[in-house]
Structures are given as C-alpha cells and as structure tokens.
Design a protein around this motif. Structure first.
Motif, PDB file in Angstrom:
ATOM      1  N   SER A 103      -4.783 -46.730  42.335  1.00  0.00           N
ATOM      2  CA  SER A 103      -5.163 -46.042  43.563  1.00  0.00           C
ATOM      3  C   SER A 103      -6.121 -46.899  44.372  1.00  0.00           C
ATOM      4  O   SER A 103      -6.895 -47.691  43.825  1.00  0.00           O
ATOM      5  N   GLU A 104      -6.081 -46.736  45.679  1.00  0.00           N
ATOM      6  CA  GLU A 104      -7.016 -47.437  46.561  1.00  0.00           C
ATOM      7  C   GLU A 104      -8.456 -47.077  46.235  1.00  0.00           C
ATOM      8  O   GLU A 104      -9.376 -47.833  46.535  1.00  0.00           O
ATOM      9  N   TYR A 105      -8.673 -45.910  45.599  1.00  0.00           N
ATOM     10  CA  TYR A 105     -10.029 -45.431  45.317  1.00  0.00           C
ATOM     11  C   TYR A 105     -10.495 -45.755  43.900  1.00  0.00           C
ATOM     12  O   TYR A 105     -11.452 -45.173  43.415  1.00  0.00           O
ATOM     13  N   THR A 106      -9.808 -46.698  43.226  1.00  0.00           N
ATOM     14  CA  THR A 106     -10.332 -47.268  41.990  1.00  0.00           C
ATOM     15  C   THR A 106     -11.087 -48.549  42.346  1.00  0.00           C
ATOM     16  O   THR A 106     -10.998 -49.052  43.472  1.00  0.00           O
ATOM     17  N   VAL A 107     -11.822 -49.086  41.378  1.00  0.00           N
ATOM     18  CA  VAL A 107     -12.550 -50.334  41.620  1.00  0.00           C
ATOM     19  C   VAL A 107     -11.578 -51.461  41.952  1.00  0.00           C
ATOM     20  O   VAL A 107     -11.751 -52.193  42.933  1.00  0.00           O
ATOM     21  N   ILE A 108     -10.527 -51.591  41.140  1.00  0.00           N
ATOM     22  CA  ILE A 108      -9.531 -52.634  41.401  1.00  0.00           C
ATOM     23  C   ILE A 108      -8.832 -52.386  42.733  1.00  0.00           C
ATOM     24  O   ILE A 108      -8.595 -53.322  43.516  1.00  0.00           O
ATOM     25  N   GLY A 109      -8.521 -51.117  43.011  1.00  0.00           N
ATOM     26  CA  GLY A 109      -7.866 -50.781  44.282  1.00  0.00           C
ATOM     27  C   GLY A 109      -8.725 -51.133  45.481  1.00  0.00           C
ATOM     28  O   GLY A 109      -8.222 -51.635  46.502  1.00  0.00           O
ATOM     29  N   GLN A 110     -10.027 -50.875  45.388  1.00  0.00           N
ATOM     30  CA  GLN A 110     -10.932 -51.205  46.488  1.00  0.00           C
ATOM     31  C   GLN A 110     -11.043 -52.711  46.689  1.00  0.00           C
ATOM     32  O   GLN A 110     -11.041 -53.196  47.824  1.00  0.00           O
TER      33      GLN A 110
END
Length: 538
Positions: A482-489
């Motif tokens: 998800s965009e709202y995970t650390v990796i996603g961000q």
C-alpha cells in the motif's frame, strides 16, 4: 490538614488556579474554528510543544506515583523508563511522517487511508476507552492532593478538579493546553527541587551513609537481569516490553501526538519529541531517587496511601508557602494532563465520528461548538472511573496508570505496525486479529502471573500473527505494498520526484535523521551509568 495549610498556602494555590483560568480565557478569544481548537494556528514554538509533551506524560503521576513506587520497589523502577531514547527514535522515524504530511487533526485518519473506515472506527474506539480510563487515574491522583491538603472528601475533590480543567480547556483548546503546560512544568519542577533539597539537608545522616544503608537493604539495584516475566521491573521488561508500550503511548496516542501537529513544520514536530528523548531519563531518575531517599528518611514505615508520601514530607518540613507551591504544582500539572485528554478526546469524537458519520457538511463554527460540547461530555464520563480508582486502588497511581494502559496498547501497536510494514494485511483480517488480541491479553491477565509490562508485546504479537493469517484466508495475498506503508511511501516519494527532506529533516518515513544516532548513544550511556551505580556506592 486544613488547619495547617494556612492563608499563604491557600493564596498561592488560589492565584495559580485563577492564572490558569485567565490564560485559557485570553487564548480562547483567538479560537474561531474547530481547527484552531484542535491544532492552534500552527505557530507554536517547538520547545513549548516539547515541554508540553513532557508535562503531560510526567505530570503529577510521576510527582506522586514514582516516589511511591520507588519507596516499595527501590531504584529498579528506573528500568521501565530508560527506554525513552529508543521510543522517540522509533516514533519520529516511522510515525511522524505519516501523521504530519497528511495534515490530519486525528491521527486515526491514517487507519482509514491504510485499511478502511471500520479500522479507523475500531482504533478510535479503543483509544477513547483507554484514554478515559487513564485520565480517570490522573484525575484520582490530583484529587488525592486536594483532599490531603484541605480535608475535602476525594469524591468532591474529583468533581472540583474536573471543573477547573474543563473550563480553561473549553475556552482555549490545544493552544491553552500547551502554554499552561509550560508554566505548570516550571512550578512542578521547582517544587520537586525544593523537596529534594529539604530531604537531603534535614536527614539525621549524611547522604553517603544513607546510600550505604539503602544499598544494604537492596534499594539501590537499578538493573534486575532476571528473566522472570512475572516480575515487573526487570531490565528485559524495560528494554523490550516497555519500549513497545511507550512507542504506543507516544506514537499512537492522540493526546500525545496532537500537540506536535500544531508545530510549524515536521522539523519542529520532531524536535519537540527529541526534547523528551533526552530529558525523560533524568526526570524519572530524579523522582525515583526521591522515593528511595524517602524510604531511608521514614525508615520504611508504611503509609495508609503511599501516593501521599511526598505531600506528607512537605507538610512535615514546615517551610512557609511550600505546601501551597507543591499543591499548586501537583494540581496544575495533573490538570495539564486532563486538559490534554479532554481536548484530544473531543477531537477524536468530533473528527472520527460526528463529522464523518452524523453531520458531514456543517460550518466550522458548528464543529467548534460540538467540540466544546464533547469536551464537557468526556469530562463528566471520566469522573466515574476516577471515583472507582479511589474506592478500589491503594498502590502507586503511576503503576495503576501503567497497568490500565497495558490492556489496550497491544491492540494499538499491532494495528499501526501492520499498517506501516505489512503487505498482505486487509481490513477484514485486521479486525479479526485485533479482537483476538484483546481476548488473548485478557486470558493472560486473568489466568497467569505474567507481569503487566509484557501485555503490550503479547497483545501486539497475537494481533499481528492472527491479522496476517486471517487476511490471507479471507482476502488473499496483496500484489503490492500500500502507498501508506513505509515501503509504499518511499516508493511514492521516489516515483513522484518529491524532496525527502524539509528544512534538513526527513519527511519520508523510515529515513534516519542524524540526531537519532546521538539519541541512541545517549541511551547506551544511561545504561552504562545505571550499571555502574552498584560499584559507586560502597
């Protein structure tokens, strides 16, 4: 106590209470919208926010509870509070970028963006319940002071203190909360300093002799290396269990985080928390040492309520005006926690429930009125468990407060951990895991001797494992983060060519600002200092 309190002490206490109300009134004249009430106008200096953070969590629970706890358990209590550098590192590296960049008033909006509406409602509801219970413990502690010095029954004292804190919180919102906290902190630590000086200077023996006696009684052993998880104050519960506990307190608690959202930028928000990271150890050590020295001064005598030890000493010392200063400090500092609680509870109730589900298109003036109404409602609700603590609790209120929080923090930690790091967790799985985690913590608490600091780790682990498995079974694996995970961000910032820093501070989660390495070094130094204590005292 009423007869000995005297006109001077009453004057000091009265002036201080009036000053708090007056400050709330002055600031309240500048509150025009609901955002002003929640976040101020984002013009509050970072150092004021930092002091407010310290005052809110330290407050009278430490002033009264830490000496009481150390009086019985000795210096080992510090093990539960040496983890703050690790805690602050985790919060400003992972949590702050998500909250600050989104411009939210309620940090639980993150859960909706990451998982969905039900997840947001669940974590908001969990937090509201836990905050009501912990605020009730704070209210009980404050009321002990008022009852001790005036003779007013504790139940009536609970009502009086609630009214005082409620009035200026309703008027001034988060800005009043922060600035009253700053003033209250000065009084609180001045009073504590006077008590420490008086305690050292009035004893029958030298400080060296007192420490030698305390060491022979086992009161100066700060680091208990026992692996027994039924014991509360071991080094392992401090570094492992209580690190997770305090990360939840400082990272997923609307009351603590909301004031940092009033900072001018993310750098100021981080600096406000770093102040706590570098100062918390010394503050807790100071009050814990006070409790140990009280044990020597009173020769280990038993008190009907150990939370009044510091007040009893102030009364016995007899310095003109000291009881007034101490009473004002404890009451005001406790009210600083209560006002923060009232304001944050009102914010979450208005933003996460009322504004989202009941009235979505009202004016800002309407939401401001509703926020103030919720402030009143929660103030009334908190009175009842506070009376319950008075009737059924006799131990340290700092310990009581920590125990109450331990039942809830595991669920919050698990929800945010999964949000930040999990690829496959879905909203359905998260709800199953969170409910299951609560049940498991309850079963452990009721059917084992496991010490409460470990409840957070147990609840979070259960939540994470069950949520992950349930998500895979119900909704299947996810194809991407998800965009709202650390990796996603991190991928989002890179894909959109966004600057990772603002004013020299990272905006993207997972990136480590240089000062964090210094904070970690500070943690190692404090650990070495505690280890050396056993060799410093002969």
């Amino acid at each position: 106590m009423t007869e000995s309190f005297g006109a001077l002490n009453w004057s000091i206490l009265g002036i201080y209470i009036v000053a708090n109300l007056l400050l709330g009134f002055i600031i309240g004249r500048k509150i025009n919208t609901s955002d002003d009430f929640y976040l101020g106008q984002k013009q509050t200096p970072w150092w004021a926010i930092g002091i407010s953070v310290i005052a809110t969590y330290v407050s009278a629970m430490t002033f009264l509870g830490a000496p009481a706890w150390a009086y019985s358990d000795g210096l080992s209590v510090i093990a539960l509070h040496l983890n703050y550098p690790l805690v602050i590192m985790a919060v400003i590296i992972i949590f702050f970028p998500f909250f600050y960049n989104s411009g939210v008033a309620s940090i639980y909006e993150y859960q909706e963006k990451r998982f969905g509406k039900r997840a947001r409602g669940l974590v908001s509801g969990i937090w509201i319940i836990s905050q009501i219970m912990s605020s009730a413990a704070i209210l009980y502690g404050t009321s002990l002071v008022l009852s001790f010095i005036t003779g007013v029954p504790v139940t009536w004292a609970i009502i009086i203190v609630t009214l005082i804190a409620l009035i200026y919180t309703m008027m001034g919102g988060i800005t009043a909360v922060i600035w009253t906290d700053v003033i209250q902190s000065v009084i609180l630590f001045a009073g504590a300093g006077i008590i420490m000086y008086a305690l050292i200077s009035t004893g029958d023996t030298s400080i060296g002799e007192s420490l030698s006696t305390l060491k022979s009684q086992g009161k100066l052993d700060p680091l208990n290396w026992d692996f027994d998880i039924t014991e509360e104050t071991t080094i392992w519960s401090g570094i492992v269990a209580m690190t997770l506990y305090h990360i939840t307190v400082y990272g997923t608690n609307q009351m603590m985080v909301q004031r940092t959202l009033a900072a001018k930028n993310i750098g100021d928000a981080k600096k406000s928390y770093l102040l706590m990271g570098f100062c918390a150890f010394f503050i807790y050590l100071f009050f814990i040492v006070l409790g140990v020295l009280f044990y020597d001064f009173y020769q280990g005598r038993e008190f009907e309520n150990s939370n009044t030890i510091i007040l009893q000493f102030a009364a016995d010392y007899g310095m003109p005006g000291l009881m007034g200063i101490i009473a004002a400090a404890v009451m005001a500092a406790s009210m600083s926690s209560l006002d923060s609680s009232f304001n944050s509870l009102s914010t979450v109730a208005t933003v996460d429930f009322y504004r989202k589900y009941l009235k979505t298109d009202a004016t800002e003036n309407h939401y401001l009125k509703v926020s103030r109404l919720f402030t009143v409602i929660f103030a009334v609700i908190i009175v009842f468990p506070a009376i319950g603590y008075h009737l059924f609790s006799e131990g340290s209120i700092l310990e009581v407060l920590s125990k109450v929080g331990s039942y809830f923090v595991g669920a919050q930690m698990g929800m945010f951990f999964l949000g930040f790091f999990s690829k496959h967790t879905s909203e359905n799985g998260l709800i199953v895991g969170t409910v299951s985690g609560f049940i498991i913590v309850a079963l452990v608490a009721l059917n084992s001797d496991v010490a409460w600091p470990w409840y957070c780790l147990i609840g979070a682990t259960a939540n994470i494992v069950i949520s992950t498995v349930a998500s895979l079974l119900i909704d299947g694996p996810s194809k991407r983060y998800s965009e709202y995970t650390v990796i996603g961000q991190q991928r989002y910032f890179k894909a959109n060519n966004l600057a990772e820093k603002e004013g020299g501070w990272y905006k993207v989660p997972g990136r480590v600002d240089r000062v964090n390495y210094l904070l970690f070094g500070f943690f190692l130094v404090t650990l070495a200092f505690l280890f050396s204590i056993q060799f410093l005292v002969s």
